[in-house]
Design an enzyme around this catalytic site. Structure first.
Site, PDB file in Angstrom:
ATOM      1  CG  ASP A 159      -2.047   0.999   1.158  1.00 19.42           C
ATOM      2  OD1 ASP A 159      -3.017   0.821   0.410  1.00 19.42           O
ATOM      3  OD2 ASP A 159      -1.912   2.006   1.875  1.00 19.42           O
ATOM      4  CE1 TYR A 265      -4.967   7.269   0.565  1.00 15.09           C
ATOM      5  CE2 TYR A 265      -4.487   7.277   2.916  1.00 15.09           C
ATOM      6  CZ  TYR A 265      -4.780   6.586   1.754  1.00 15.09           C
ATOM      7  OH  TYR A 265      -4.884   5.220   1.775  1.00 15.09           O
ATOM      8  CG  HIS A 321      -5.856  -3.153  -0.254  1.00 15.10           C
ATOM      9  ND1 HIS A 321      -5.256  -2.800  -1.454  1.00 15.10           N
ATOM     10  CD2 HIS A 321      -5.313  -2.332   0.688  1.00 15.10           C
ATOM     11  CE1 HIS A 321      -4.407  -1.815  -1.239  1.00 15.10           C
ATOM     12  NE2 HIS A 321      -4.407  -1.513   0.041  1.00 15.10           N
TER      13      HIS A 321
END
Length: 351
Positions: A159, A265, A321
């Site tokens: 990730d 982010y 994921h």
């Protein structure tokens, strides 16, 4: 990229962020109205709770700290220091413990080091989103390898750890003997997919929402961090137990923990990525994706195979994921097969 293109992308990204955030806010309000008496909306107070026992389990190794790039990083090491160095770099919303299935698998043949990236768990959490620009984490990683007195390492990342990892490999080829990236393509390819294909665009809704302060924090803490359970498809398995979930809640209930993680982010969501300084052909690498990954389109495998023609690409059937936790046996088997014998890797120290 021209000034006009940058302005256009800025407008597009912020417009999408506002629209997705409105939808999420409406959904949260509706859920609260419907379930206000049946769901604990405020997170449980864990300030006085003892650290989960799994964090001090000697099975996983020894806890240490290193001050690198002016940041105090926490890491767990296990295995013989005379053996090749394997570094594990986690993603969002995780920590060193997410590599528990790999630490115990590879510490027999390698010196394994699983880090808490800056902003996570026991590592330092600098204030301000500018501290979480991806360039900072690349320097952190390079400085950590040198702190460990090694010239090279085997890099395994997932990730956001993989976003960092892809660019680390591009910029520091000589420091990487082999690499395994999981769960995301390079940041450059991710941005392209998110803004050019409907499948990845729909899967990327959270990337836009996380740009907004307060709303993203509310989303992640609502229902006593219910989203962590959602990420695991609302079920527990031998690979991810109720105790594991509580450990995650304990970590992210700490002051500033959620905001620090979200800053990855916020600091890197312009969807602008500079061209690679030197392209990587993928000869040293493997990319692993879970078949049931809800965040990343299978098109990621195609674009990475095109960008890095010698890259090994694998999809693990039925895995989500968090492939290294959801399907650890299959993940570990692929890594073993890809790396071959540990004796293939020379150990070179700086001093």
């Amino acid at each position: 990229m021209s000034f006009f293109e940058r302005v256009n992308k800025f407008v597009v990204v912020w417009t999408l962020s506002i629209l997705f955030s409105i939808l999420v806010a409406v959904r949260l309000i509706f859920a609260y109205i419907v379930h206000c008496t049946s769901i604990p909306w405020k997170p449980k107070d864990r300030i006085l709770m003892e650290q989960p026992a799994c964090f001090s389990d000697p099975t996983y190794g020894t806890h240490k700290y290193a001050t690198v790039n002016r940041i105090r990083l926490h890491y767990v090491e296990s295995g013989d220091k005379s053996k090749p160095l394997m570094i594990f770099v986690h993603g969002f919303p995780e920590m060193w413990y997410s590599w528990r299935h790999q630490i115990t698998e590879f510490n027999k043949e390698y010196w394994v080091v699983a880090i808490d990236q800056r902003g996570y768990n026991q590592s330092e959490k600098p204030r301000g989103k500018h501290n979480y620009k991806i360039e900072n984490m690349i320097v952190d990683l390079r400085a950590l390898v040198h702190h460990l007195n090694r010239k090279q390492c085997i890099l395994v990342a997932h990730d956001w750890g993989a976003f960092v990892g892809w660019e680390f490999v591009e910029q520091n080829k000589e420091m990487v003997q082999k690499y395994v990236m999981m769960g995301v393509p390079s940041r450059r390819q991710y941005y392209k997919l998110a803004l050019s294909t409907m499948d990845q665009f729909k899967r990327s809704w959270y990337f836009f929402v996380f740009k907004f302060p307060y709303l993203a924090e509310e989303l992640l803490t609502a229902g006593d961090y219910a989203i962590f359970y959602e990420m695991w498809n609302r079920k527990f398995t031998d690979n991810f137990t109720e105790d594991d979930l509580e450990a995650y809640k304990y970590v992210f209930s700490k002051s500033g923990a959620i905001t620090a993680a979200l800053n990855y982010y916020r600091a890197n969501s312009s969807f602008i990525c500079e061209p690679a300084r030197e392209k990587d052909d993928g000869a040293k690498g493997m990319f692993i994706l879970g078949q049931r990954d809800a965040a990343i389109s299978h098109a990621a495998c195609i674009v990475m195979a095109n960008e890095c023609p010698k890259l090994r690409v694998e999809v693990i059937p039925g895995a989500n994921h968090f492939v290294h936790q959801d399907a650890p046996k299959a993940t570990n088997t692929l890594i073993h097969d890809f790396l071959g014998p540990a004796s293939n890797y020379k150990v070179e120290t700086l001093t």
